[in-house]
Scaffold this motif. Sequence first.
Motif, PDB file in Angstrom:
ATOM      1  N   TYR A 286      45.212  45.160  49.325  1.00  0.00           N
ATOM      2  CA  TYR A 286      44.936  43.839  48.761  1.00  0.00           C
ATOM      3  C   TYR A 286      44.434  42.907  49.846  1.00  0.00           C
ATOM      4  CZ  TYR A 286      45.303  39.553  46.116  1.00  0.00           C
ATOM      5  OH  TYR A 286      45.004  38.374  45.483  1.00  0.00           O
ATOM      6  N   GLY A 292      41.405  40.788  45.509  1.00  0.00           N
ATOM      7  CA  GLY A 292      41.469  42.116  44.935  1.00  0.00           C
ATOM      8  C   GLY A 292      41.799  43.143  45.998  1.00  0.00           C
ATOM      9  N   LYS A 353      39.519  44.568  41.084  1.00  0.00           N
ATOM     10  CA  LYS A 353      40.011  43.260  40.671  1.00  0.00           C
ATOM     11  C   LYS A 353      40.994  43.420  39.505  1.00  0.00           C
ATOM     12  CE  LYS A 353      37.456  40.596  43.369  1.00  0.00           C
ATOM     13  NZ  LYS A 353      36.604  39.538  42.854  1.00  0.00           N
TER      14      LYS A 353
END
Length: 449
Positions: A286, A292, A353
């Motif tokens: 992340y 994302g 995402k």
Amino acid sequence: MPLRAEDLAFCPTLTEAGQRMLDFLREHPAAPRYTNQSGHRLLADEVQALRGFVDEVKTARVGWPGDGVPDWLPDFVAQTCREVPAYRELPTLSGGFTSLPTTRRADLATDIARYVPDPVPLDRMINFRTTGTTGTPLLIASHPVVASRYLAFHLRALRRAGIEPRHGRGQVGVVLLGVQKRCFTYVSVTPLMDESGLAKINLHPDDWRHPDDRTAYLDALDAEVIAGDPLSFGELLTLPLRTRPRALLSVGMTLSPGLRETLQQRFGCPVLDLYSMNEAGPIAVYDEALRGHLLLQPRLYVEILDAQGRPVPEGARGEITLTGGFNFCLPLLRYRTGDHAALEHTDEGPVLKGLMGRAPVRFRSAGGDWINNIDVTHALAPWPLTQYALHQGNDGALRLRLTPAALHHGPALTAALAHLLGPLPVTVEPLHADDKVLQYTSDLEACGP
């Protein structure tokens, strides 16, 4: 200092410095009761080759054109279909890559040997059984070199957070955490980091002579990196630790933003949320700036598919589907993970995402204790269950869904759950699903960390 034969069997390149580290990890006055013995099993030439692999991954570009595929993909598909029995049975490749059928976890679970390439030598192959939070129990084909390649992708993720690991000889590099009633625990050394120490420990109090030893031992190890999942990190927060790792790695389960922030404030270091699975290793990390999970592997192609197996437009949500990977014992070809996200191409590389992965689940026992879902997996492990789902309602009652072929195990499984969780009501129902299901779910608000 004499080297122990049993340690050399698991760490063939062990030196006296490495032996001293193993002895320290085992013999510290606050050390836990280690339940297993393991090690890297790497030969000297493999260690040298892995150094090259780490350097290659460090600088490799990850990605492919938004309207195309990676340049390595055609050769990979051709070789995989030539060497892997399950894929060799495909009728034709003339329809192009997207005409190939997808595979699922249940396919691998049916007969893992059919997905291992014929040229892979069997003499040094290793395997392990997964006990994740969702899906079908699975035996993974692997190799000591494959297991050690994880480090390259962890290092890549750490560098994005500004961390260059430096612990080496005489220091503890990594501690791996679990918190389960029964957990595989061991000590080892990492030859790529000059035999820095590695310890896999269980924070469950039953593994320790005294609960306070957990704090004393972790402080004594003073590891540079601590890896775990949200459940074990939740337990870590209850300990009055002085040690301050340089980074925390969360793997295997969904890490909530709130828990990540709490861990960062408590330990004053980056907390990396890795999207990882046993079938493919570390897939993405992340990145707050990208909002994302940034892909990590240069030879892993990610498709996003709809329910019918068709690619969706960029930015649309669908099922994460993998081709490639670094495990030469288990090359993946259009492998549907059961996890969902959208894929967007950025200057930094492809980003997942809105990843919806595998959330940790705890079950409340009849006595009010919280039990890790992995302990449930262990309790049901003696039975040949290819797929099942367990749900706990607000009233504590359990609903166990089994495939039709496994329904006759219902009474025995009910007894196993009662032994673990106490006398809770259990309803056994048939499970009709040809896809990955949420194996563990709960209506109880406190079922997560």
